[in-house]
Design an enzyme around this catalytic site. Sequence first.
Site, PDB file in Angstrom:
ATOM      1  N   HIS A   1      60.499  29.170   9.167  1.00  0.00           N
ATOM      2  CA  HIS A   1      60.710  28.230   8.064  1.00  0.00           C
ATOM      3  C   HIS A   1      59.321  27.794   7.568  1.00  0.00           C
ATOM      4  O   HIS A   1      58.367  27.773   8.349  1.00  0.00           O
ATOM      5  CB  HIS A   1      61.479  27.023   8.631  1.00  0.00           C
ATOM      6  CG  HIS A   1      61.942  26.028   7.619  1.00  0.00           C
ATOM      7  ND1 HIS A   1      61.104  25.060   7.108  1.00  0.00           N
ATOM      8  CD2 HIS A   1      63.153  25.818   7.048  1.00  0.00           C
ATOM      9  CE1 HIS A   1      61.788  24.303   6.272  1.00  0.00           C
ATOM     10  NE2 HIS A   1      63.027  24.740   6.208  1.00  0.00           N
TER      11      HIS A   1
ATOM     12  N   ASP B   1      60.046  25.565  17.506  1.00  0.00           N
ATOM     13  CA  ASP B   1      60.757  24.879  16.431  1.00  0.00           C
ATOM     14  C   ASP B   1      62.248  25.029  16.749  1.00  0.00           C
ATOM     15  O   ASP B   1      62.836  26.096  16.568  1.00  0.00           O
ATOM     16  CB  ASP B   1      60.383  25.544  15.103  1.00  0.00           C
ATOM     17  CG  ASP B   1      61.290  25.115  13.957  1.00  0.00           C
ATOM     18  OD1 ASP B   1      62.284  24.394  14.198  1.00  0.00           O
ATOM     19  OD2 ASP B   1      61.011  25.521  12.812  1.00  0.00           O
TER      20      ASP B   1
ATOM     21  N   GLN C   1      67.115  24.543  14.483  1.00  0.00           N
ATOM     22  CA  GLN C   1      68.438  25.174  14.410  1.00  0.00           C
ATOM     23  C   GLN C   1      69.054  25.386  15.789  1.00  0.00           C
ATOM     24  O   GLN C   1      70.226  25.761  15.893  1.00  0.00           O
ATOM     25  CB  GLN C   1      68.361  26.518  13.680  1.00  0.00           C
ATOM     26  CG  GLN C   1      67.912  26.417  12.234  1.00  0.00           C
ATOM     27  CD  GLN C   1      68.903  25.670  11.348  1.00  0.00           C
ATOM     28  OE1 GLN C   1      70.087  25.536  11.681  1.00  0.00           O
ATOM     29  NE2 GLN C   1      68.428  25.161  10.230  1.00  0.00           N
TER      30      GLN C   1
ATOM     31  N   LYS D   1      70.402  17.708  11.766  1.00  0.00           N
ATOM     32  CA  LYS D   1      71.079  19.003  11.876  1.00  0.00           C
ATOM     33  C   LYS D   1      72.040  19.017  13.063  1.00  0.00           C
ATOM     34  O   LYS D   1      72.780  19.958  13.265  1.00  0.00           O
ATOM     35  CB  LYS D   1      70.059  20.128  12.013  1.00  0.00           C
ATOM     36  CG  LYS D   1      69.209  20.293  10.759  1.00  0.00           C
ATOM     37  CD  LYS D   1      68.371  21.534  10.838  1.00  0.00           C
ATOM     38  CE  LYS D   1      67.221  21.508   9.864  1.00  0.00           C
ATOM     39  NZ  LYS D   1      67.612  21.704   8.479  1.00  0.00           N
TER      40      LYS D   1
ATOM     41  N   CYS E   1      63.695  28.177   2.314  1.00  0.00           N
ATOM     42  CA  CYS E   1      62.356  27.824   2.839  1.00  0.00           C
ATOM     43  C   CYS E   1      61.827  28.884   3.802  1.00  0.00           C
ATOM     44  O   CYS E   1      61.138  28.567   4.780  1.00  0.00           O
ATOM     45  CB  CYS E   1      62.347  26.449   3.511  1.00  0.00           C
ATOM     46  SG  CYS E   1      62.624  25.118   2.375  1.00  0.00           S
TER      47      CYS E   1
HETATM   48  N1  7TS Z   1      62.584  24.618  11.043  1.00  0.00           N
HETATM   49  C1  7TS Z   1      63.745  25.249  10.827  1.00  0.00           C
HETATM   50  C2  7TS Z   1      64.085  26.470  11.617  1.00  0.00           C
HETATM   51  C3  7TS Z   1      64.644  24.720   9.883  1.00  0.00           C
HETATM   52  O1  7TS Z   1      65.814  25.331   9.700  1.00  0.00           O
HETATM   53  C4  7TS Z   1      64.298  23.552   9.165  1.00  0.00           C
HETATM   54  C5  7TS Z   1      65.183  22.998   8.083  1.00  0.00           C
HETATM   55  C6  7TS Z   1      63.083  22.934   9.459  1.00  0.00           C
HETATM   56  C7  7TS Z   1      62.236  23.498  10.389  1.00  0.00           C
HETATM   57  C8  7TS Z   1      62.681  21.641   8.825  1.00  0.00           C
HETATM   58  O2  7TS Z   1      63.481  20.613   9.298  1.00  0.00           O
HETATM   59  P1  7TS Z   1      63.349  19.132   8.719  1.00  0.00           P
HETATM   60  O3  7TS Z   1      64.480  18.400   9.335  1.00  0.00           O
HETATM   61  O4  7TS Z   1      62.029  18.627   9.131  1.00  0.00           O
HETATM   62  O5  7TS Z   1      63.468  19.270   7.234  1.00  0.00           O
HETATM   63  N2  7TS Z   1      66.037  23.964   7.488  1.00  0.00           N
HETATM   64  C9  7TS Z   1      66.695  23.838   6.319  1.00  0.00           C
HETATM   65  C10 7TS Z   1      67.534  24.843   5.835  1.00  0.00           C
HETATM   66  O6  7TS Z   1      67.767  25.900   6.405  1.00  0.00           O
HETATM   67  N3  7TS Z   1      68.040  24.454   4.642  1.00  0.00           N
HETATM   68  O7  7TS Z   1      67.579  23.218   4.382  1.00  0.00           O
HETATM   69  C11 7TS Z   1      66.735  22.830   5.402  1.00  0.00           C
END
Ligand code: 7TS
Length: 411
Positions: free
Chosen positions: A127, A204, A207, A230, A368
């Site tokens: 990501h 990370d 997910q 999430k 992303c």
């Molecule tokens: N890493 C992964 C693997 C992600 O899927 C996401 C967000 C992030 C980092 C960032 O997470 P945040 O909570 O700091 O924003 N993924 C997604 C997505 O797949 N669609 O919208 C956000």
Amino acid sequence: MSTAVSTSVEQIRKEFPVLHQEVNGKPLIYFDNAATAQKPKAVLDALSYYYEHDNANIHRGIHTLAERATSAYEDTRKATSRFVNSNEVEEIIFTKGTTEGINLVAQAYGRKFLKPGDEIIISHLEHHSNIVPWQILREQTGAVIKVIPINDKGELIIDAYRELLSGKTKIVAVNYISNSLGTVNPVKEIIAMAHEVGAVTLIDAAQAAPHHPIDVQGIDCDFLAFSAHKMYGPTGVGALYGKRRLLESMDPYQGGGEMIKDVTFEKTTYNEIPYKFEAGTPNIADVVAFKAAIDFIESIGYSFIHEHEERLLNHANKVLMDIPGMTPFGQAREKTSVFSFNIEGIHPFDIGMWLDAKGIAVRTGHHCTQPLMDWFKIEGTVRASMAIYNTTDELDTFAAALKDIVKKFKK
Ligand code: 7TS
């Protein structure tokens, strides 16, 4: 860690008020869980209970409300520590989410310890949140970024990773599970290989947290970041796990209140971990409600989650594959309930809009992960990402809607 109770998806659905509505005249089908999951009543109740009964600033007051707020906030830290199996509660730092956790490590660890020519390894599945912070660090330190390639199923090529590792490797940062493809990466093996050359590892787990048990001691990662939103929790809060030894060696990420022991104009001494990394008034209410999300996942249990989500993925593979022009992306052997695809001749945005008109929420675009889309030589995909409250009936409705859309476009 998790204690499974006997439950059913029907019962689980009742816990989520937002699911029981019509969108554009049709019952809502929510397949955008990888972006953010919906929240059960327990999380909503925890939020309003906190504001109705306990709201106060934490750590600094001696009055009753300040003590209650502090103890609720610290209870979440204990629950989070248990949830990821950290050795010590102090190894859990609250952040805004995964993105902030990764930036914290890049700045507070990377900026202090990396020198020109040192290498950072990431992967082609990342990501942007696990790419850009390292690029910023590269600008600041003169470090070099190397990328683990993938095969056409969307799996990391571990032999190629082995070739990238050397004494120059200082950081290996990869995701546990890919948001665009659902690939589950062999993080334990990746971490062990990184440790052989003396590199520090960051996982990370954005997910992973909703789908897969996390055991930071079991996989032996040095850092691990994830987001509450999430995993059925509130937005704007997440956690970073870090090994004590490393956290103590790092400089603060931000300066301000709470992260200090003593301040004079001449010199400031920093607080102990984890407070050293939590400058300013944190997102107290959402941290408090984060515990309700952890409790929710633990009350269902990962074995139930895994079984149900595997059933959904198998069903998706069955009913979606015979849609005319269907091209799926990501067929890893180890995979969570994500179905990413394109349909020949129809732009993903158009599919997304038509699905929304039928009450079905999916994500379209690059998710992303632009370098990953470039690898597949596509602009983006349609992504249906499923969660514990989704059903095979919803997938049938989804498949029928897609067939309708194909018919409309082929006219
Ligand atoms: N890493 C992964 C693997 C992600 O899927 C996401 C967000 C992030 C980092 C960032 O997470 P945040 O909570 O700091 O924003 N993924 C997604 C997505 O797949 N669609 O919208 C956000």
